[in-house]
Write a protein that holds these residues in place. Structure first.
Motif, PDB file in Angstrom:
ATOM      1  N   SER A 114     107.073  63.587  68.618  1.00  0.00           N
ATOM      2  CA  SER A 114     106.802  64.188  67.315  1.00  0.00           C
ATOM      3  C   SER A 114     107.847  63.759  66.286  1.00  0.00           C
ATOM      4  CB  SER A 114     106.786  65.715  67.438  1.00  0.00           C
ATOM      5  OG  SER A 114     105.715  66.154  68.259  1.00  0.00           O
ATOM      6  N   ARG A 115     109.092  63.659  66.699  1.00  0.00           N
ATOM      7  CA  ARG A 115     110.147  63.206  65.782  1.00  0.00           C
ATOM      8  C   ARG A 115     109.839  61.816  65.253  1.00  0.00           C
ATOM      9  NH1 ARG A 115     115.767  60.635  66.166  1.00  0.00           N
ATOM     10  NH2 ARG A 115     115.212  59.946  68.253  1.00  0.00           N
ATOM     11  N   GLY A 116     109.451  60.911  66.143  1.00  0.00           N
ATOM     12  CA  GLY A 116     109.100  59.570  65.711  1.00  0.00           C
ATOM     13  C   GLY A 116     107.899  59.559  64.793  1.00  0.00           C
ATOM     14  N   ALA A 117     106.915  60.420  65.079  1.00  0.00           N
ATOM     15  CA  ALA A 117     105.697  60.461  64.267  1.00  0.00           C
ATOM     16  C   ALA A 117     105.994  60.952  62.858  1.00  0.00           C
ATOM     17  CB  ALA A 117     104.656  61.351  64.936  1.00  0.00           C
ATOM     18  N   VAL A 118     106.823  61.990  62.726  1.00  0.00           N
ATOM     19  CA  VAL A 118     107.170  62.503  61.398  1.00  0.00           C
ATOM     20  C   VAL A 118     107.845  61.416  60.573  1.00  0.00           C
ATOM     21  CG1 VAL A 118     108.658  64.113  60.146  1.00  0.00           C
ATOM     22  CG2 VAL A 118     107.296  64.929  62.072  1.00  0.00           C
ATOM     23  N   ASP A 119     108.806  60.724  61.147  1.00  0.00           N
ATOM     24  CA  ASP A 119     109.522  59.689  60.401  1.00  0.00           C
ATOM     25  C   ASP A 119     108.623  58.502  60.080  1.00  0.00           C
ATOM     26  OD1 ASP A 119     111.894  61.062  60.168  1.00  0.00           O
ATOM     27  OD2 ASP A 119     112.715  60.294  62.038  1.00  0.00           O
ATOM     28  N   MET A 120     107.696  58.181  60.973  1.00  0.00           N
ATOM     29  CA  MET A 120     106.772  57.091  60.690  1.00  0.00           C
ATOM     30  C   MET A 120     105.802  57.450  59.564  1.00  0.00           C
ATOM     31  SD  MET A 120     107.252  54.278  62.433  1.00  0.00           S
ATOM     32  CE  MET A 120     108.829  54.592  61.652  1.00  0.00           C
ATOM     33  N   SER A 177     106.904  70.258  70.497  1.00  0.00           N
ATOM     34  CA  SER A 177     106.431  69.931  69.156  1.00  0.00           C
ATOM     35  C   SER A 177     106.818  71.010  68.149  1.00  0.00           C
ATOM     36  CB  SER A 177     104.911  69.741  69.163  1.00  0.00           C
ATOM     37  OG  SER A 177     104.548  68.537  69.804  1.00  0.00           O
ATOM     38  N   SER A 178     106.729  72.268  68.570  1.00  0.00           N
ATOM     39  CA  SER A 178     107.061  73.373  67.666  1.00  0.00           C
ATOM     40  C   SER A 178     108.543  73.377  67.303  1.00  0.00           C
ATOM     41  CB  SER A 178     106.682  74.710  68.310  1.00  0.00           C
ATOM     42  OG  SER A 178     105.291  74.784  68.543  1.00  0.00           O
ATOM     43  N   ALA A 179     109.401  73.006  68.245  1.00  0.00           N
ATOM     44  CA  ALA A 179     110.832  72.957  67.964  1.00  0.00           C
ATOM     45  C   ALA A 179     111.148  71.899  66.914  1.00  0.00           C
ATOM     46  CB  ALA A 179     111.614  72.672  69.251  1.00  0.00           C
ATOM     47  N   LEU A 180     110.441  70.775  66.970  1.00  0.00           N
ATOM     48  CA  LEU A 180     110.618  69.752  65.941  1.00  0.00           C
ATOM     49  C   LEU A 180     110.107  70.263  64.601  1.00  0.00           C
ATOM     50  CD1 LEU A 180     109.189  67.161  64.311  1.00  0.00           C
ATOM     51  CD2 LEU A 180     111.510  66.942  65.196  1.00  0.00           C
TER      52      LEU A 180
END
Length: 327
Positions: free
Chosen positions: A120-126, A176-179
């Motif tokens: 999820s971290r990678g997806a948000v930044d992408m 995912s929720s923690a991100l």
């Protein structure tokens, strides 16, 4: 569930994550706070719009978004089609559930949480890189990890040798929720889950399950896996403080004496699984100053791992112990 996330599931997630490994910085990038070493030291909450950028920059963002969505969808389809046709080739049964929460000292659940968070971290930044508004990037990207990993449970649910796990799904959701929570609060990651691994002698006792070579042991041997939470202390202090942002305290969790998934079978073989807790330090590579775009990408990718460092250990069997360099 011997080969859940840390076998088929985590491998699928990491491969799909590779499809998201596009440049995190480039010409015309929106001035939004990202989770990279080159970010401003304080969160910046801003929503981008089409009018914020020149026409050619908007066109570039559209190309990036099409590339990102197309590449991810293709990878997702290939991976799960491959799993369905290559791995799940035997008898199929109606969807059923299996409670694997008592197994492996819950280290597999830590793996689900870690995997969903990092994907999820990678997806948000992408999505930020592709030009989506801050709000959309956070909300759409934060649950990519859950979406990526959860189909494995459905496939397992139709396999007589496995079964869908509600606690695996819960761990995926929590990751995912923690991100999402950190992005909504700070537009950044201040508490990072990380992973480290060292080889153990347990794999030789059951190589068909714990791995017969190093890559397999990397995925399957829970005895060698440690999961960490590393805190960006400097982000919580007042501006102008002298705390080095790259230095972070870390708490870790692991386990030993796990050759079989349940404690009863381990006990029959003379094994007594136990938990391990660690206090250590970590180097956040994202905070290492560099002007090299390549190094920034490398540091960003490697930030999912806890680097070797001294560590204080506590476990219920031996009490306290100190590791001069814990892997």
């Amino acid at each position: 569930m011997i080969l859940d996330l840390l076998g088929r599931g985590r491998l699928a997630g990491l491969v799909l994550g590779g499809a998201l490994a596009l440049p995190l910085a480039g010409r015309g990038q929106a001035p939004l706070r990202t989770d990279s070493a080159g970010s401003p030291p304080v969160p910046v909450a801003r929503t981008s719009s089409r009018s914020d950028f020149p026409v050619d920059s908007v066109a570039q963002r559209k190309r990036r978004l099409r590339l990102l969505v197309g590449g991810t969808a293709l990878s997702y389809g290939v991976i799960y089609t491959g799993l369905a046709t290559a791995w799940y080739t035997g008898e199929r049964v109606p969807l059923h559930w299996f409670n694997d929460l008592p197994e492996w000292q819950q280290l597999d659940k830590c793996g689900h949480f870690w995997g969903a968070f990092q994907e999820s971290r990678g997806a948000v930044d992408m999505l930020r890189w592709a030009g989506l508004s801050e709000k959309k990037a956070i909300w759409y990207g934060s649950f990519v990890g859950f979406v990526v990993q959860s189909p494995i449970e459905i496939l397992d649910g139709f396999d007589p040798a496995y079964g869908a796990s509600a606690t695996d799904l819960a761990a995926n959701f929590l990751g995912s929720s923690a991100l999402l929570a950190q992005q909504l609060a700070w537009h950044d990651v201040r508490i990072m889950p990380k992973w480290s691994f060292h080889l153990t002698s347990y794999a030789a006792m059951r190589p068909n399950v714990l791995g017969s070579n190093v890559p397999e042991r990397w995925l399957k041997d829970y005895n060698g896996q440690t999961y960490w939470l590393c805190t960006d202390v400097g982000a919580f202090l007042k501006p102008g403080n002298r705390w080095p942002r790259w230095l972070q305290p870390a708490v870790g969790y692991g386990g030993q004496d796990m050759v079989y998934n349940d404690d009863g079978t381990n006990a029959e073989k003379g094994l007594r699984p136990y938990r391990q807790f660690y206090l250590s330090l970590d180097v956040d590579l994202r905070r290492i100053p560099t002007r090299s775009p390549l190094l920034k990408k490398i540091f960003y990718t490697l930030s999912i791992f806890h680097l070797p460092a001294p560590a204080l250990e506590y476990n219920g069997r031996n009490g306290f112990g100190f590791h001069g360099l814990y892997l």
